[in-house]
Design a protein around this motif. Structure first.
Motif, PDB file in Angstrom:
ATOM      1  N   ILE A 142       1.551  -8.418   9.988  1.00 40.32           N
ATOM      2  CA  ILE A 142       0.545  -8.899   9.051  1.00 40.32           C
ATOM      3  C   ILE A 142       1.049 -10.192   8.390  1.00 40.32           C
ATOM      4  O   ILE A 142       2.208 -10.580   8.554  1.00 40.32           O
ATOM      5  CB  ILE A 142       0.220  -7.858   7.961  1.00 40.32           C
ATOM      6  CG1 ILE A 142       1.447  -7.614   7.069  1.00 40.32           C
ATOM      7  CG2 ILE A 142      -0.286  -6.563   8.561  1.00 40.32           C
ATOM      8  CD1 ILE A 142       1.142  -6.804   5.817  1.00 40.32           C
ATOM      9  N   TYR A 145       0.825  -1.204   0.000  1.00 42.07           N
ATOM     10  CA  TYR A 145       0.000   0.000   0.000  1.00 42.07           C
ATOM     11  C   TYR A 145       0.863   1.259   0.000  1.00 42.07           C
ATOM     12  O   TYR A 145       1.964   1.291   0.552  1.00 42.07           O
ATOM     13  CB  TYR A 145      -0.923   0.022   1.211  1.00 42.07           C
ATOM     14  CG  TYR A 145      -2.100  -0.913   1.067  1.00 42.07           C
ATOM     15  CD1 TYR A 145      -3.214  -0.548   0.308  1.00 42.07           C
ATOM     16  CD2 TYR A 145      -2.106  -2.166   1.680  1.00 42.07           C
ATOM     17  CE1 TYR A 145      -4.293  -1.412   0.176  1.00 42.07           C
ATOM     18  CE2 TYR A 145      -3.179  -3.025   1.542  1.00 42.07           C
ATOM     19  CZ  TYR A 145      -4.269  -2.636   0.786  1.00 42.07           C
ATOM     20  OH  TYR A 145      -5.336  -3.494   0.644  1.00 42.07           O
ATOM     21  N   ALA A 196      -8.465  -2.878   6.255  1.00 37.18           N
ATOM     22  CA  ALA A 196      -8.009  -4.138   5.663  1.00 37.18           C
ATOM     23  C   ALA A 196      -7.806  -5.170   6.748  1.00 37.18           C
ATOM     24  O   ALA A 196      -7.552  -4.854   7.917  1.00 37.18           O
ATOM     25  CB  ALA A 196      -6.703  -3.925   4.895  1.00 37.18           C
ATOM     26  N   GLU A 207       4.310  -4.240   9.032  1.00 38.57           N
ATOM     27  CA  GLU A 207       3.845  -3.161   8.159  1.00 38.57           C
ATOM     28  C   GLU A 207       3.844  -1.852   8.946  1.00 38.57           C
ATOM     29  O   GLU A 207       3.394  -1.797  10.088  1.00 38.57           O
ATOM     30  CB  GLU A 207       2.436  -3.460   7.649  1.00 38.57           C
ATOM     31  CG  GLU A 207       1.879  -2.376   6.727  1.00 38.57           C
ATOM     32  CD  GLU A 207       0.499  -2.730   6.195  1.00 38.57           C
ATOM     33  OE1 GLU A 207       0.361  -2.956   4.993  1.00 38.57           O
ATOM     34  OE2 GLU A 207      -0.454  -2.786   7.015  1.00 38.57           O
ATOM     35  N   LYS A 247       1.236 -11.797   4.533  1.00 40.49           N
ATOM     36  CA  LYS A 247       1.027 -11.536   3.109  1.00 40.49           C
ATOM     37  C   LYS A 247       1.986 -12.376   2.283  1.00 40.49           C
ATOM     38  O   LYS A 247       2.941 -12.957   2.804  1.00 40.49           O
ATOM     39  CB  LYS A 247       1.178 -10.047   2.794  1.00 40.49           C
ATOM     40  CG  LYS A 247       2.591  -9.530   2.704  1.00 40.49           C
ATOM     41  CD  LYS A 247       2.586  -8.046   2.340  1.00 40.49           C
ATOM     42  CE  LYS A 247       3.981  -7.557   1.953  1.00 40.49           C
ATOM     43  NZ  LYS A 247       4.404  -8.059   0.619  1.00 40.49           N
ATOM     44  N   ARG A 256      -3.736 -10.790   4.546  1.00 42.99           N
ATOM     45  CA  ARG A 256      -4.055 -10.059   3.339  1.00 42.99           C
ATOM     46  C   ARG A 256      -4.597 -10.895   2.187  1.00 42.99           C
ATOM     47  O   ARG A 256      -4.938 -10.353   1.146  1.00 42.99           O
ATOM     48  CB  ARG A 256      -2.822  -9.270   2.874  1.00 42.99           C
ATOM     49  CG  ARG A 256      -2.448  -8.173   3.861  1.00 42.99           C
ATOM     50  CD  ARG A 256      -3.520  -7.107   3.943  1.00 42.99           C
ATOM     51  NE  ARG A 256      -3.402  -6.276   5.121  1.00 42.99           N
ATOM     52  CZ  ARG A 256      -2.557  -5.251   5.236  1.00 42.99           C
ATOM     53  NH1 ARG A 256      -1.772  -4.939   4.238  1.00 42.99           N
ATOM     54  NH2 ARG A 256      -2.526  -4.558   6.361  1.00 42.99           N
ATOM     55  N   ASN A 257      -4.663 -12.201   2.327  1.00 43.42           N
ATOM     56  CA  ASN A 257      -5.262 -12.988   1.252  1.00 43.42           C
ATOM     57  C   ASN A 257      -6.162 -14.072   1.848  1.00 43.42           C
ATOM     58  O   ASN A 257      -6.177 -15.203   1.400  1.00 43.42           O
ATOM     59  CB  ASN A 257      -4.189 -13.627   0.367  1.00 43.42           C
ATOM     60  CG  ASN A 257      -4.760 -14.020  -0.993  1.00 43.42           C
ATOM     61  OD1 ASN A 257      -5.614 -13.331  -1.529  1.00 43.42           O
ATOM     62  ND2 ASN A 257      -4.301 -15.122  -1.534  1.00 43.42           N
ATOM     63  N   THR A 303      -5.175  -8.587  -3.394  1.00 44.19           N
ATOM     64  CA  THR A 303      -6.050  -8.992  -2.302  1.00 44.19           C
ATOM     65  C   THR A 303      -7.041  -7.885  -1.981  1.00 44.19           C
ATOM     66  O   THR A 303      -7.840  -8.008  -1.074  1.00 44.19           O
ATOM     67  CB  THR A 303      -5.230  -9.304  -1.040  1.00 44.19           C
ATOM     68  OG1 THR A 303      -4.503  -8.135  -0.672  1.00 44.19           O
ATOM     69  CG2 THR A 303      -4.277 -10.440  -1.286  1.00 44.19           C
ATOM     70  N   SER A 304      -6.946  -6.808  -2.710  1.00 41.28           N
ATOM     71  CA  SER A 304      -7.845  -5.676  -2.489  1.00 41.28           C
ATOM     72  C   SER A 304      -8.602  -5.372  -3.765  1.00 41.28           C
ATOM     73  O   SER A 304      -8.152  -5.645  -4.863  1.00 41.28           O
ATOM     74  CB  SER A 304      -7.020  -4.441  -2.075  1.00 41.28           C
ATOM     75  OG  SER A 304      -7.788  -3.278  -2.161  1.00 41.28           O
ATOM     76  N   ASP A 354      -5.603  -8.164   8.489  1.00 37.83           N
ATOM     77  CA  ASP A 354      -4.156  -8.368   8.652  1.00 37.83           C
ATOM     78  C   ASP A 354      -3.667  -9.585   7.872  1.00 37.83           C
ATOM     79  O   ASP A 354      -2.502  -9.678   7.518  1.00 37.83           O
ATOM     80  CB  ASP A 354      -3.803  -8.533  10.131  1.00 37.83           C
ATOM     81  CG  ASP A 354      -3.802  -7.199  10.867  1.00 37.83           C
ATOM     82  OD1 ASP A 354      -3.922  -6.150  10.199  1.00 37.83           O
ATOM     83  OD2 ASP A 354      -3.692  -7.209  12.102  1.00 37.83           O
ATOM     84  N   ALA A 373     -10.109  -6.035   1.985  1.00 31.19           N
ATOM     85  CA  ALA A 373      -9.920  -4.598   2.130  1.00 31.19           C
ATOM     86  C   ALA A 373     -11.142  -3.898   1.554  1.00 31.19           C
ATOM     87  O   ALA A 373     -11.674  -4.311   0.529  1.00 31.19           O
ATOM     88  CB  ALA A 373      -8.659  -4.151   1.407  1.00 31.19           C
TER      89      ALA A 373
END
Length: 216
Positions: free
Chosen positions: A132, A98, A161, A123, A134, A165-166, A144-145, A163, A174
């Motif tokens: 997180i 991000y 989002a 992060e 990822k 991420r997928n 993932t967003s 934590d 997200a």
């Protein structure tokens, strides 16, 4: 006299439940590693202002800061996610990372997970940092967003989002929510119990090491 004491105790309990604190049980791993399925979370209802439960009017409203965990409602359900950006800032998602106002968040690799191609990362998008999960190489997967390009948030919009991420069980890893959807700030885990072993705590039953853990 004892009835008066009992009545006052009930009123205080209702007041605390409605205006001060709430307790939620987490049922998914979408916020791992900070929050795990089976954690019981205590949340402060008045952290971002006092909300009138009858009119939804908010007094002394305060916006959450980047990096904070928030509890919010959506379609009659309660979710816990992390704030990545607040309006009117700009956010961008690129190769699994991000950017806030064109400044890339820092991602420091910590260790591998037991999931192929995934790792624990620290992060940091402001002064606050957190852990997180990822993909180690973000270019190997689809976003993932839902956010694929720069987006300017409106003043009362917040980008949140998970934590993890997928996390495939969460269709909205997200998303953009409104300040009006916020219902509190998760502050600590008061109890944690799981009937299945997870790859983070590696324990079954009562997780003693997570009880009274402060959330970041």
């Amino acid at each position: 006299m004892k009835y008066i004491i009992f009545f006052i105790a009930v009123l205080l309990a209702v007041f605390c439940r409605v205006f001060l604190i709430s307790v939620y049980k987490v049922s998914s791993q979408s916020m791992a590693p900070a929050v795990l399925a089976g954690d019981f979370i205590l949340s402060l209802n008045a952290a971002y202002g006092f909300k009138n439960p009858w009119s939804n009017e908010v007094y002394f409203e305060v916006k959450p800061k980047q990096g904070e965990l928030i509890a919010f409602h959506k379609q009659s359900k309660i979710y816990i996610k992390r704030v990545l950006a607040v309006g009117p800032n700009e956010i961008e998602f690129r190769n699994g990372e991000y950017f806030i106002n064109s400044m890339k968040c820092d991602y420091i690799f910590k260790e591998d997970t037991e999931i192929d191609f995934y790792g624990f990362f620290e992060e940091k998008c402001s002064s606050n940092s957190y852990k997180i999960i990822k993909l180690i190489d973000g270019s190997k997967t689809a976003s993932t967003s839902k956010l694929l390009s720069k987006l300017k948030l409106e003043d009362r919009q917040i980008f949140v989002a998970a934590d993890h991420r997928n996390f495939t069980a969460d269709p909205d890893v997200a998303e953009i929510i409104s300040v009006d959807q916020i219902i509190g700030k998760p502050v600590f885990i008061w109890m944690s119990y799981s009937s299945t072993q997870d790859f983070i705590s590696k324990t079954l039953g009562l997780r003693w090491n997570r009880i009274l853990t402060k959330l970041n």
